[in-house]
Design a protein around this motif. Sequence first.
Motif, PDB file in Angstrom:
ATOM      1  N   GLN A 108       3.724 -10.405   2.909  1.00 14.69           N
ATOM      2  CA  GLN A 108       2.532 -11.352   3.105  1.00 14.69           C
ATOM      3  C   GLN A 108       2.698 -12.120   4.401  1.00 14.69           C
ATOM      4  N   GLY A 112       0.996  -8.502   6.674  1.00 16.56           N
ATOM      5  CA  GLY A 112      -0.270  -8.848   6.424  1.00 16.56           C
ATOM      6  C   GLY A 112      -0.696  -9.090   7.793  1.00 16.56           C
ATOM      7  N   TRP A 151      -6.428 -14.407   7.691  1.00 13.22           N
ATOM      8  CA  TRP A 151      -5.128 -13.872   7.225  1.00 13.22           C
ATOM      9  C   TRP A 151      -4.872 -15.074   5.903  1.00 13.22           C
ATOM     10  N   SER A 154      -6.702 -14.087   2.945  1.00 14.99           N
ATOM     11  CA  SER A 154      -6.347 -12.887   2.336  1.00 14.99           C
ATOM     12  C   SER A 154      -5.127 -13.073   1.441  1.00 14.99           C
ATOM     13  N   TRP A 158      -4.404 -10.971  -1.855  1.00 16.92           N
ATOM     14  CA  TRP A 158      -3.435  -9.895  -1.849  1.00 16.92           C
ATOM     15  C   TRP A 158      -2.206 -10.288  -2.582  1.00 16.92           C
ATOM     16  N   SER A 162      -0.037  -7.794  -4.655  1.00 11.44           N
ATOM     17  CA  SER A 162       1.334  -7.399  -4.306  1.00 11.44           C
ATOM     18  C   SER A 162       2.405  -7.742  -5.491  1.00 11.44           C
TER      19      SER A 162
END
Length: 204
Positions: A108, A112, A151, A154, A158, A162
């Motif tokens: 991340q 990412g 970001w 996100s 995510w 993940s």
Amino acid sequence: MEAAQKTTDASDFLLHLQTWQDVNPRTAEVVSAVILCMLADLIAQAISKYREGKEASWLKWDLLSLMRMGSWSTLCTPVIGHWLVFLDTTFGSGNDWSTVLQKLACDQICFGPVMMSSFFLYMGIFNWLTVRGYEFSETIYILRYELFGAWLGSLYFWTPVSISIFTIVPDHAKILVLNIAGLIYNVGLCLTISGTETKSSKLE
């Protein structure tokens, strides 16, 4: 009889599809990614048309936008596959929390932002090469004013995806799960691109 024949045909098709996926796993991953990314773009276009109301034409669709998303997924899917292998090689393939947290932090915090900035940059270059009148300053606007916030946002989406990838999803299904999650997330990215392009054009 016709219903039974259709059921048999469907079973044969699924069997052939599964065999092809087993023989060509990397190609199957890319093909599924392309299909889902283009579907995400179609959904984003449909949402934009719905927002426009009566002024929108449902007979006209942005084929260049579909090509843009399809070509991006073709390029990035192998990269993601190699990245997952790198994480397993570097931190181990175990699903204990120590290993998972190390993978999660690296994924991340490092991967990412790189992938997201690459996405916006690729979209901008594609538009600059294919769309008449497109100003690359629109992409610069996104990278300067939207990237960091995108970001951070996100991470909420995510991070749980993940964690599931690193713990419960088998290796052969990881790319597929990421692609399905990406279908949802890419709709938002497509809408973000169209929205920020509108904002930047108003500021000029």
